[in-house]
Enzyme design. Structure first.
Site, PDB file in Angstrom:
ATOM      1  N   GLU A  45       1.414  -1.244  -0.269  1.00 45.85           N
ATOM      2  CA  GLU A  45      -0.424   0.171   0.179  1.00 45.85           C
ATOM      3  C   GLU A  45       0.852   1.295   0.292  1.00 45.85           C
ATOM      4  O   GLU A  45       1.886   1.197   0.723  1.00 45.85           O
ATOM      5  CB  GLU A  45      -0.841  -0.249   1.068  1.00 45.85           C
ATOM      6  CG  GLU A  45      -2.003   1.352   1.516  1.00 45.85           C
ATOM      7  CD  GLU A  45      -3.196   0.850   2.250  1.00 45.85           C
ATOM      8  OE1 GLU A  45      -3.823   1.554   2.463  1.00 45.85           O
ATOM      9  OE2 GLU A  45      -2.613   0.496   3.515  1.00 45.85           O
ATOM     10  N   LYS A 135      -9.519   0.954  -2.536  1.00 46.14           N
ATOM     11  CA  LYS A 135      -9.549   0.706  -0.012  1.00 46.14           C
ATOM     12  C   LYS A 135     -11.519   0.394  -0.073  1.00 46.14           C
ATOM     13  O   LYS A 135     -12.222   1.827  -0.621  1.00 46.14           O
ATOM     14  CB  LYS A 135      -8.489   0.745  -0.100  1.00 46.14           C
ATOM     15  CG  LYS A 135      -8.526   1.115   1.557  1.00 46.14           C
ATOM     16  CD  LYS A 135      -7.190   1.685   2.189  1.00 46.14           C
ATOM     17  CE  LYS A 135      -6.937   1.246   3.575  1.00 46.14           C
ATOM     18  NZ  LYS A 135      -6.206   1.596   4.508  1.00 46.14           N
ATOM     19  N   CYS A 169      -5.283  -3.585   3.259  1.00 48.43           N
ATOM     20  CA  CYS A 169      -4.445  -3.213   5.043  1.00 48.43           C
ATOM     21  C   CYS A 169      -5.589  -3.564   6.101  1.00 48.43           C
ATOM     22  O   CYS A 169      -6.484  -4.538   6.177  1.00 48.43           O
ATOM     23  CB  CYS A 169      -3.744  -2.186   4.819  1.00 48.43           C
ATOM     24  SG  CYS A 169      -2.964  -1.320   6.294  1.00 48.43           S
TER      25      CYS A 169
END
Length: 309
Positions: A45, A135, A169
């Protein structure tokens, strides 16, 4: 195919003197992975946020605008690198405007959206195909400081190694999202991450392993490591240990670890994802949580919670 040799990176936030040094460093890692037999490589990321170290500290708005201005170069560079080396590349995540399309390589069909920027992962294939995933769950810091919008769709896509999904994440900390991917056929989840501390890393790491157990699939984790000499508001220090994880059950190791790196080293970790072994796990494992779930009961419990009972 029944096996994927995958490289996952612990990408070092070292001080760089130029953009050329940044892109050359990326290319060197890809070529090294290819030379070692990797068919796919996973970067972390906010990989391209490393470029912010070449500038004076910027506001979050200015940093996003700067990174978005690199998007065409970013996609062209990784596309060429993928084609030249014959390797699929998850090119970390990159901050860009929301109006770039989600998945299926249809970047030219993007529709204008006024909601600002997204933190988006791009997976590029040697044949020119591009899959993308924004995300979905933004961290509190991303919500407070970054002018980012959350993704609102889950892209589960076909590859020559089976179906895959990308959970970035914080996304891996939400079991519903990984379960939705598994129910749509995903056998591998790619998890690019950026965690600043051991606390954050272990949250992501343990959730990655939990998702592998719950859904009887592979999870591949990458991360940023190291510290820049000069602080930056967006990305300047990181803690990680990249790895590839399987269910903690037959025929895999008791701890479910396929491979892990040395904590906080600028390095690359290679692992073999054997999909025949994954099917053996799903058919002959000691437990089969992917199949033993009780969706009717869960729906009933959810309805009770919504009604206040």
């Amino acid at each position: 195919m029944t096996k994927l040799t995958i490289a996952t990176t612990q990408y070092g936030l070292t001080d760089i003197a130029s953009e050329e040094q940044f892109w050359t460093g990326i290319a060197d890692k890809v070529r090294s992975a290819t030379a070692q037999g990797a068919e796919m490589i996973v970067f972390p990321e906010y990989t391209t946020a490393h470029l912010l170290s070449l500038l004076p500290p910027l506001s979050y708005d200015d940093a996003c605008a700067y990174l978005d201005g690199k998007t065409d170069e970013y996609l062209r560079f990784f596309g060429e690198l993928s084609r030249e080396n014959g390797i699929a590349i998850l090119a970390g995540t990159h901050v860009c405007r929301r109006d770039r399309a989600e998945g299926s390589g249809a970047l030219e069909n993007a529709v204008r959206d006024p909601k600002g920027f997204v933190n988006r992962a791009f997976l590029l294939f040697p044949d020119g195909r591009v899959e993308a995933q924004s995300k979905i769950h933004l961290t509190p810091e991303e919500q407070r400081h970054w002018p980012l919008s959350p993704g609102d769709a889950l892209n589960v896509f076909d590859t020559q190694w089976g179906r895959m999904a990308i959970l970035t994440c914080y996304d891996i900390e939400f079991p519903e999202l990984a379960r939705a991917a598994a129910l749509r056929g995903a056998e591998t989840i790619l998890c690019p991450s950026y965690t600043e501390s051991a606390h954050g890393y272990h949250r992501v790491r343990f959730c990655a392993q939990a998702r592998a157990v719950e859904n009887q699939l592979f999870v591949v984790l990458s991360g940023l490591v190291g510290t820049l000499a000069e602080e930056r508001p967006q990305v300047d220090t990181a803690y990680s240990q990249a790895g590839a994880f399987a269910p903690c059950d037959f025929p895999f190791a008791p701890d479910g670890i396929l491979a892990v790196g040395e904590t906080n080293a600028d390095a690359m970790v290679l692992a073999d994802l054997n999909f025949e072994s994954l099917q053996d796990n799903r058919s002959s494992g000691g437990v089969v949580p992917f199949y033993d779930r009780k969706p009717e009961l869960y729906r009933q419990l959810a309805e009770e919670l919504e009604s206040g009972r």
